[in-house]
Design a protein around this motif. Structure first.
Motif, PDB file in Angstrom:
ATOM      1  N   GLY A 159       0.816  -1.210   0.000  1.00 25.60           N
ATOM      2  CA  GLY A 159       0.000   0.000   0.000  1.00 25.60           C
ATOM      3  C   GLY A 159       0.848   1.258   0.000  1.00 25.60           C
ATOM      4  N   PRO A 160       0.197   2.415  -0.011  1.00 31.15           N
ATOM      5  CA  PRO A 160       0.901   3.692  -0.142  1.00 31.15           C
ATOM      6  C   PRO A 160       1.842   4.021   1.016  1.00 31.15           C
ATOM      7  N   THR A 161       1.644   3.395   2.169  1.00 33.45           N
ATOM      8  CA  THR A 161       2.562   3.641   3.285  1.00 33.45           C
ATOM      9  C   THR A 161       3.545   2.490   3.467  1.00 33.45           C
ATOM     10  N   GLY A 162       3.548   1.549   2.510  1.00 37.51           N
ATOM     11  CA  GLY A 162       4.493   0.440   2.551  1.00 37.51           C
ATOM     12  C   GLY A 162       3.975  -0.815   3.220  1.00 37.51           C
ATOM     13  N   GLU A 163       2.780  -0.758   3.797  1.00 37.40           N
ATOM     14  CA  GLU A 163       2.227  -1.941   4.456  1.00 37.40           C
ATOM     15  C   GLU A 163       1.852  -2.987   3.409  1.00 37.40           C
ATOM     16  N   LEU A 164       2.013  -4.262   3.789  1.00 35.82           N
ATOM     17  CA  LEU A 164       1.627  -5.350   2.893  1.00 35.82           C
ATOM     18  C   LEU A 164       0.190  -5.746   3.166  1.00 35.82           C
ATOM     19  N   ALA A 165      -0.556  -5.973   2.101  1.00 35.92           N
ATOM     20  CA  ALA A 165      -1.950  -6.397   2.212  1.00 35.92           C
ATOM     21  C   ALA A 165      -2.144  -7.706   1.466  1.00 35.92           C
ATOM     22  N   THR A 166      -3.077  -8.502   1.965  1.00 33.66           N
ATOM     23  CA  THR A 166      -3.462  -9.743   1.308  1.00 33.66           C
ATOM     24  C   THR A 166      -4.830  -9.549   0.647  1.00 33.66           C
ATOM     25  N   LYS A 167      -5.259 -10.545  -0.085  1.00 32.24           N
ATOM     26  CA  LYS A 167      -6.577 -10.501  -0.705  1.00 32.24           C
ATOM     27  C   LYS A 167      -7.660 -10.361   0.353  1.00 32.24           C
ATOM     28  N   ALA A 168      -7.572 -11.141   1.418  1.00 35.01           N
ATOM     29  CA  ALA A 168      -8.590 -11.099   2.470  1.00 35.01           C
ATOM     30  C   ALA A 168      -8.680  -9.706   3.083  1.00 35.01           C
ATOM     31  N   MET A 169      -7.525  -9.066   3.303  1.00 32.05           N
ATOM     32  CA  MET A 169      -7.510  -7.722   3.880  1.00 32.05           C
ATOM     33  C   MET A 169      -8.161  -6.722   2.932  1.00 32.05           C
ATOM     34  N   ASP A 170      -7.833  -6.814   1.651  1.00 30.79           N
ATOM     35  CA  ASP A 170      -8.383  -5.879   0.665  1.00 30.79           C
ATOM     36  C   ASP A 170      -9.893  -6.039   0.551  1.00 30.79           C
ATOM     37  N   LEU A 171     -10.354  -7.281   0.442  1.00 30.90           N
ATOM     38  CA  LEU A 171     -11.798  -7.517   0.330  1.00 30.90           C
ATOM     39  C   LEU A 171     -12.526  -7.037   1.574  1.00 30.90           C
ATOM     40  N   ASP A 172     -11.922  -7.239   2.745  1.00 33.44           N
ATOM     41  CA  ASP A 172     -12.545  -6.802   3.993  1.00 33.44           C
ATOM     42  C   ASP A 172     -12.677  -5.279   4.048  1.00 33.44           C
ATOM     43  N   LEU A 173     -11.654  -4.557   3.565  1.00 30.65           N
ATOM     44  CA  LEU A 173     -11.726  -3.092   3.536  1.00 30.65           C
ATOM     45  C   LEU A 173     -12.892  -2.613   2.671  1.00 30.65           C
ATOM     46  N   HIS A 174     -13.113  -3.283   1.546  1.00 30.08           N
ATOM     47  CA  HIS A 174     -14.239  -2.908   0.672  1.00 30.08           C
ATOM     48  C   HIS A 174     -15.568  -3.326   1.290  1.00 30.08           C
ATOM     49  N   ARG A 175     -15.601  -4.489   1.904  1.00 26.57           N
ATOM     50  CA  ARG A 175     -16.831  -5.008   2.505  1.00 26.57           C
ATOM     51  C   ARG A 175     -17.307  -4.123   3.655  1.00 26.57           C
ATOM     52  N   THR A 176     -16.371  -3.610   4.465  1.00 30.79           N
ATOM     53  CA  THR A 176     -16.713  -2.855   5.675  1.00 30.79           C
ATOM     54  C   THR A 176     -16.750  -1.349   5.464  1.00 30.79           C
ATOM     55  N   GLY A 177     -16.364  -0.878   4.272  1.00 37.53           N
ATOM     56  CA  GLY A 177     -16.336   0.560   4.024  1.00 37.53           C
ATOM     57  C   GLY A 177     -15.036   1.221   4.452  1.00 37.53           C
ATOM     58  N   GLY A 178     -14.026   0.431   4.811  1.00 32.59           N
ATOM     59  CA  GLY A 178     -12.726   0.984   5.176  1.00 32.59           C
ATOM     60  C   GLY A 178     -12.047   1.687   4.021  1.00 32.59           C
ATOM     61  N   THR A 179     -12.347   1.245   2.813  1.00 29.88           N
ATOM     62  CA  THR A 179     -11.911   1.911   1.589  1.00 29.88           C
ATOM     63  C   THR A 179     -13.144   2.388   0.848  1.00 29.88           C
ATOM     64  N   GLN A 180     -13.208   3.689   0.577  1.00 29.67           N
ATOM     65  CA  GLN A 180     -14.312   4.252  -0.202  1.00 29.67           C
ATOM     66  C   GLN A 180     -13.735   5.232  -1.214  1.00 29.67           C
ATOM     67  N   PHE A 181     -14.080   5.046  -2.470  1.00 32.50           N
ATOM     68  CA  PHE A 181     -13.636   5.971  -3.517  1.00 32.50           C
ATOM     69  C   PHE A 181     -14.781   6.903  -3.889  1.00 32.50           C
ATOM     70  N   HIS A 182     -14.515   8.209  -3.892  1.00 31.15           N
ATOM     71  CA  HIS A 182     -15.496   9.198  -4.333  1.00 31.15           C
ATOM     72  C   HIS A 182     -15.260   9.563  -5.792  1.00 31.15           C
ATOM     73  N   GLU A 183     -13.981   9.643  -6.178  1.00 24.74           N
ATOM     74  CA  GLU A 183     -13.613   9.876  -7.574  1.00 24.74           C
ATOM     75  C   GLU A 183     -12.588   8.833  -7.961  1.00 24.74           C
ATOM     76  N   PHE A 184     -12.679   8.360  -9.200  1.00 21.43           N
ATOM     77  CA  PHE A 184     -11.783   7.326  -9.716  1.00 21.43           C
ATOM     78  C   PHE A 184     -11.607   7.619 -11.196  1.00 21.43           C
ATOM     79  N   VAL A 185     -10.522   8.298 -11.555  1.00 23.53           N
ATOM     80  CA  VAL A 185     -10.328   8.769 -12.931  1.00 23.53           C
ATOM     81  C   VAL A 185      -9.030   8.202 -13.511  1.00 23.53           C
ATOM     82  N   PRO A 186      -9.121   7.109 -14.296  1.00 19.84           N
ATOM     83  CA  PRO A 186      -7.916   6.568 -14.931  1.00 19.84           C
ATOM     84  C   PRO A 186      -7.330   7.583 -15.920  1.00 19.84           C
ATOM     85  N   LYS A 187      -6.007   7.746 -15.876  1.00 22.58           N
ATOM     86  CA  LYS A 187      -5.340   8.713 -16.742  1.00 22.58           C
ATOM     87  C   LYS A 187      -4.433   8.048 -17.768  1.00 22.58           C
ATOM     88  N   GLU A 188      -3.774   6.959 -17.393  1.00 20.16           N
ATOM     89  CA  GLU A 188      -2.922   6.245 -18.348  1.00 20.16           C
ATOM     90  C   GLU A 188      -2.771   4.801 -17.898  1.00 20.16           C
TER      91      GLU A 188
END
Length: 125
Positions: free
Chosen positions: A40-69
């Motif tokens: 992740g952006p602060t260097g912490e390692l994440a697993t699939k279970a951790m990532d899915l849990d963040l999305h499931r619980t609202g720990g990660t929320q995107f308001h804008e998502f604009v691919p540039k390249e």
């Protein structure tokens, strides 16, 4: 062959962006390998279970998502490196964020099709 693989990865990246934006856990589950390691952006390692849990619980929320390249390097018929620059804003573990981020992802083709096996995200300053 490489252009066909590149097209498949571009489609997978588009599916991933939509799933991340909407915290669509079932789609993320399909696109992420069970043995994922992601820095992740602060260097912490994440697993699939951790990532899915963040999305499931609202720990990660995107308001804008604009691919540039999106740059893609086909290493073999089973491994691809993708580098994406994306403008993001949202909330991560209660903290607001906004800015451009660089994602590096290793896509691996297996029995379940193309899945992310590793990667990282870094803020572009």
């Amino acid at each position: 062959m490489n252009s066909e693989i590149e097209a498949q990865i571009r489609e997978c990246e588009a599916r991933l962006y939509a799933a991340m934006s909407a915290s669509e856990v079932s789609e993320l589950d399909a696109l992420i390998a069970d043995d994922l390691l992601f820095a992740g952006p602060t260097g912490e390692l994440a697993t699939k279970a951790m990532d899915l849990d963040l999305h499931r619980t609202g720990g990660t929320q995107f308001h804008e998502f604009v691919p540039k390249e999106l740059e893609i390097q086909v290493w073999s018929e089973n491994f691809v490196l993708a580098s994406a620059r994306i403008f993001l804003s949202g909330i991560y573990l209660g903290n607001a964020f906004a800015g451009d981020y660089r994602y590096m992802r290793v896509w691996r083709k297996g029995k379940s099709g193309w899945q992310i096996a590793g990667g990282s995200v870094t803020a572009i300053v």
